[in-house]
Design a protein around this motif. Structure first.
Motif, PDB file in Angstrom:
ATOM      1  N   THR A 131       0.849  -1.179   0.000  1.00  0.00           N
ATOM      2  CA  THR A 131       0.000   0.000   0.000  1.00  0.00           C
ATOM      3  C   THR A 131       0.887   1.231   0.000  1.00  0.00           C
ATOM      4  OG1 THR A 131      -0.043   0.087   2.420  1.00  0.00           O
ATOM      5  CG2 THR A 131      -1.779  -1.204   1.340  1.00  0.00           C
ATOM      6  N   TYR A 132       0.262   2.385  -0.115  1.00  0.00           N
ATOM      7  CA  TYR A 132       1.008   3.639  -0.049  1.00  0.00           C
ATOM      8  C   TYR A 132       1.707   3.754   1.297  1.00  0.00           C
ATOM      9  CZ  TYR A 132       2.046   8.593  -0.474  1.00  0.00           C
ATOM     10  OH  TYR A 132       2.693   9.795  -0.539  1.00  0.00           O
ATOM     11  N   ARG A 133       1.024   3.363   2.354  1.00  0.00           N
ATOM     12  CA  ARG A 133       1.604   3.421   3.701  1.00  0.00           C
ATOM     13  C   ARG A 133       2.819   2.494   3.810  1.00  0.00           C
ATOM     14  NH1 ARG A 133      -2.693   2.569   8.080  1.00  0.00           N
ATOM     15  NH2 ARG A 133      -3.378   4.534   7.208  1.00  0.00           N
ATOM     16  N   THR A 134       2.748   1.324   3.187  1.00  0.00           N
ATOM     17  CA  THR A 134       3.882   0.395   3.184  1.00  0.00           C
ATOM     18  C   THR A 134       5.063   1.009   2.445  1.00  0.00           C
ATOM     19  OG1 THR A 134       2.367  -1.476   3.203  1.00  0.00           O
ATOM     20  CG2 THR A 134       4.624  -1.921   2.537  1.00  0.00           C
ATOM     21  N   MET A 135       4.777   1.659   1.320  1.00  0.00           N
ATOM     22  CA  MET A 135       5.843   2.301   0.555  1.00  0.00           C
ATOM     23  C   MET A 135       6.509   3.396   1.393  1.00  0.00           C
ATOM     24  SD  MET A 135       5.674   4.407  -3.025  1.00  0.00           S
ATOM     25  CE  MET A 135       4.792   5.771  -2.286  1.00  0.00           C
ATOM     26  N   ILE A 136       5.721   4.195   2.105  1.00  0.00           N
ATOM     27  CA  ILE A 136       6.274   5.252   2.952  1.00  0.00           C
ATOM     28  C   ILE A 136       7.117   4.645   4.071  1.00  0.00           C
ATOM     29  CG2 ILE A 136       5.675   7.106   4.566  1.00  0.00           C
ATOM     30  CD1 ILE A 136       5.266   7.793   1.595  1.00  0.00           C
ATOM     31  N   ARG A 137       6.654   3.549   4.666  1.00  0.00           N
ATOM     32  CA  ARG A 137       7.412   2.885   5.724  1.00  0.00           C
ATOM     33  C   ARG A 137       8.762   2.396   5.197  1.00  0.00           C
ATOM     34  NH1 ARG A 137       4.537  -1.825   7.044  1.00  0.00           N
ATOM     35  NH2 ARG A 137       2.840  -0.446   7.601  1.00  0.00           N
ATOM     36  N   ILE A 159       8.078  13.019  -2.729  1.00  0.00           N
ATOM     37  CA  ILE A 159       7.352  12.218  -3.707  1.00  0.00           C
ATOM     38  C   ILE A 159       6.470  13.159  -4.510  1.00  0.00           C
ATOM     39  CG2 ILE A 159       5.696  10.359  -4.063  1.00  0.00           C
ATOM     40  CD1 ILE A 159       6.525   9.268  -1.320  1.00  0.00           C
ATOM     41  N   ASP A 160       6.668  13.167  -5.815  1.00  0.00           N
ATOM     42  CA  ASP A 160       5.791  13.910  -6.726  1.00  0.00           C
ATOM     43  C   ASP A 160       5.050  12.871  -7.552  1.00  0.00           C
ATOM     44  OD1 ASP A 160       6.650  16.477  -5.934  1.00  0.00           O
ATOM     45  OD2 ASP A 160       8.476  16.223  -7.141  1.00  0.00           O
ATOM     46  N   SER A 161       3.734  12.866  -7.422  1.00  0.00           N
ATOM     47  CA  SER A 161       2.974  11.829  -8.126  1.00  0.00           C
ATOM     48  C   SER A 161       1.998  12.439  -9.117  1.00  0.00           C
ATOM     49  CB  SER A 161       2.230  10.954  -7.126  1.00  0.00           C
ATOM     50  OG  SER A 161       1.364  11.731  -6.342  1.00  0.00           O
ATOM     51  N   ASP A 162       1.877  11.780 -10.224  1.00  0.00           N
ATOM     52  CA  ASP A 162       0.893  12.084 -11.256  1.00  0.00           C
ATOM     53  C   ASP A 162       0.177  10.763 -11.512  1.00  0.00           C
ATOM     54  OD1 ASP A 162      -0.580  12.949 -13.377  1.00  0.00           O
ATOM     55  OD2 ASP A 162       1.114  13.141 -14.768  1.00  0.00           O
ATOM     56  N   LEU A 163      -0.717  10.408 -10.593  1.00  0.00           N
ATOM     57  CA  LEU A 163      -1.335   9.096 -10.639  1.00  0.00           C
ATOM     58  C   LEU A 163      -2.307   8.936 -11.803  1.00  0.00           C
ATOM     59  CD1 LEU A 163      -1.813   8.393  -6.837  1.00  0.00           C
ATOM     60  CD2 LEU A 163       0.019   7.666  -8.359  1.00  0.00           C
ATOM     61  N   GLU A 164      -2.816  10.058 -12.331  1.00  0.00           N
ATOM     62  CA  GLU A 164      -3.686   9.955 -13.503  1.00  0.00           C
ATOM     63  C   GLU A 164      -2.922   9.397 -14.692  1.00  0.00           C
ATOM     64  OE1 GLU A 164      -5.343  13.820 -14.123  1.00  0.00           O
ATOM     65  OE2 GLU A 164      -6.498  13.738 -12.254  1.00  0.00           O
ATOM     66  N   ASN A 165      -1.625   9.712 -14.762  1.00  0.00           N
ATOM     67  CA  ASN A 165      -0.775   9.216 -15.848  1.00  0.00           C
ATOM     68  C   ASN A 165       0.141   8.094 -15.386  1.00  0.00           C
ATOM     69  OD1 ASN A 165      -1.749  11.066 -17.828  1.00  0.00           O
ATOM     70  ND2 ASN A 165      -0.593  12.670 -16.785  1.00  0.00           N
ATOM     71  N   TYR A 166      -0.094   7.572 -14.183  1.00  0.00           N
ATOM     72  CA  TYR A 166       0.670   6.447 -13.630  1.00  0.00           C
ATOM     73  C   TYR A 166       2.163   6.747 -13.549  1.00  0.00           C
ATOM     74  CZ  TYR A 166      -3.688   4.037 -14.569  1.00  0.00           C
ATOM     75  OH  TYR A 166      -5.006   3.679 -14.598  1.00  0.00           O
ATOM     76  N   ARG A 167       2.496   7.902 -12.986  1.00  0.00           N
ATOM     77  CA  ARG A 167       3.898   8.307 -12.862  1.00  0.00           C
ATOM     78  C   ARG A 167       4.158   8.784 -11.435  1.00  0.00           C
ATOM     79  NH1 ARG A 167       5.819   9.069 -18.137  1.00  0.00           N
ATOM     80  NH2 ARG A 167       7.549  10.398 -17.597  1.00  0.00           N
ATOM     81  N   ILE A 168       5.309   8.402 -10.896  1.00  0.00           N
ATOM     82  CA  ILE A 168       5.750   8.865  -9.582  1.00  0.00           C
ATOM     83  C   ILE A 168       7.230   9.210  -9.684  1.00  0.00           C
ATOM     84  CG2 ILE A 168       6.078   8.287  -7.143  1.00  0.00           C
ATOM     85  CD1 ILE A 168       3.824   6.348  -7.322  1.00  0.00           C
ATOM     86  N   SER A 169       7.601  10.327  -9.078  1.00  0.00           N
ATOM     87  CA  SER A 169       8.989  10.761  -9.073  1.00  0.00           C
ATOM     88  C   SER A 169       9.446  10.895  -7.621  1.00  0.00           C
ATOM     89  CB  SER A 169       9.106  12.100  -9.800  1.00  0.00           C
ATOM     90  OG  SER A 169      10.433  12.545  -9.762  1.00  0.00           O
ATOM     91  N   PHE A 170      10.591  10.318  -7.305  1.00  0.00           N
ATOM     92  CA  PHE A 170      11.143  10.346  -5.958  1.00  0.00           C
ATOM     93  C   PHE A 170      12.439  11.149  -5.963  1.00  0.00           C
ATOM     94  CE2 PHE A 170       8.802   6.422  -6.420  1.00  0.00           C
ATOM     95  CZ  PHE A 170       8.024   6.382  -5.274  1.00  0.00           C
ATOM     96  N   GLU A 211      10.608   7.274 -11.210  1.00  0.00           N
ATOM     97  CA  GLU A 211      11.966   7.777 -11.358  1.00  0.00           C
ATOM     98  C   GLU A 211      12.500   8.075  -9.965  1.00  0.00           C
ATOM     99  OE1 GLU A 211      14.121  11.551 -13.521  1.00  0.00           O
ATOM    100  OE2 GLU A 211      12.052  11.759 -12.850  1.00  0.00           O
ATOM    101  N   VAL A 212      13.734   7.642  -9.707  1.00  0.00           N
ATOM    102  CA  VAL A 212      14.381   7.923  -8.422  1.00  0.00           C
ATOM    103  C   VAL A 212      15.654   8.694  -8.731  1.00  0.00           C
ATOM    104  CG1 VAL A 212      15.433   6.936  -6.367  1.00  0.00           C
ATOM    105  CG2 VAL A 212      13.495   5.796  -7.425  1.00  0.00           C
ATOM    106  N   ARG A 213      15.822   9.812  -8.035  1.00  0.00           N
ATOM    107  CA  ARG A 213      17.041  10.596  -8.258  1.00  0.00           C
ATOM    108  C   ARG A 213      17.562  11.099  -6.919  1.00  0.00           C
ATOM    109  NH1 ARG A 213      12.902  13.662 -10.245  1.00  0.00           N
ATOM    110  NH2 ARG A 213      12.488  15.593  -9.126  1.00  0.00           N
TER     111      ARG A 213
END
Length: 180
Positions: free
Chosen positions: A94-100, A113-124, A150-152
């Motif tokens: 879940t999102y909570r698991t990812m944060i943990r 975390i910048d998320s654009d869930l409508e386009n299925y994209r997350i940037s870390f 994307e992770v940077r």
């Protein structure tokens, strides 16, 4: 890591009249050395029972148990975080698991975390660590296959910074610090 309390020398357990015999003093001195080695071994076993306290030998056992191949350049602390992240992986993700998981790997508040869930994209954006590959491995396990991410490694905010807050309908939406 819990250390054993300071122990008395074995000679002190003998009755006072026996403590004066040279033979018994020598026997107890030798036995004290063996007792110190025994207690050090017990302490090592106790420490290796916990991921955060284990040494190189203990972390190798955990890596073997979890099927993790250690990278030679990784330090013990990085290997511990990797094992801890794998050990604490629970389904469903879940999102909570990812944060943990991110809190374990990066530290609390050391990422954005910048998320654009409508386009299925997350940037870390990860601050204060070069272990981006470790974080990518964890996210590969956690995130669904249809989400592009994307992770940077990001620079920590150095220089002029501004903190903004958006207030809407008596609710705090976001607080962010940006480098100007």
């Amino acid at each position: 890591m819990a250390d054993f309390p300071e122990r008395k020398k074995l000679l002190e357990y003998l009755p006072p009249f026996m403590q004066s015999f040279g033979e018994l003093q020598e026997i107890m001195r030798v036995e004290d050395k063996w007792m110190d080695k025994l207690l050090a071994g017990i302490q090592k076993i106790y420490d290796n029972a916990f991921i955060e306290d284990c040494d190189d030998y203990g972390i190798r056992k955990y890596e073997s148990l979890l099927g993790i191949l250690p990278e030679p350049q990784n330090k013990l602390e990085v290997r511990k975080r990797r094992v801890l992240a794998e050990w604490n992986t629970v389904m469903p993700y879940t999102y909570r698991t990812m944060i943990r998981q991110l809190n374990i790997l990066c530290g609390v508040n050391n990422y954005d975390i910048d998320s654009d869930l409508e386009n299925y994209r997350i940037s870390f954006s990860i601050y204060g660590t070069e272990e981006v590959s470790e974080i990518q491995r964890a996210l590969d396990r956690i995130l669904p296959q249809n989400i592009w991410y994307e992770v940077r490694a990001a620079e920590s905010s150095q220089g002029r910074a501004a903190t903004g807050i958006v207030w809407q309908d008596d609710e705090i939406i976001t607080i962010r610090q940006v480098v100007i």
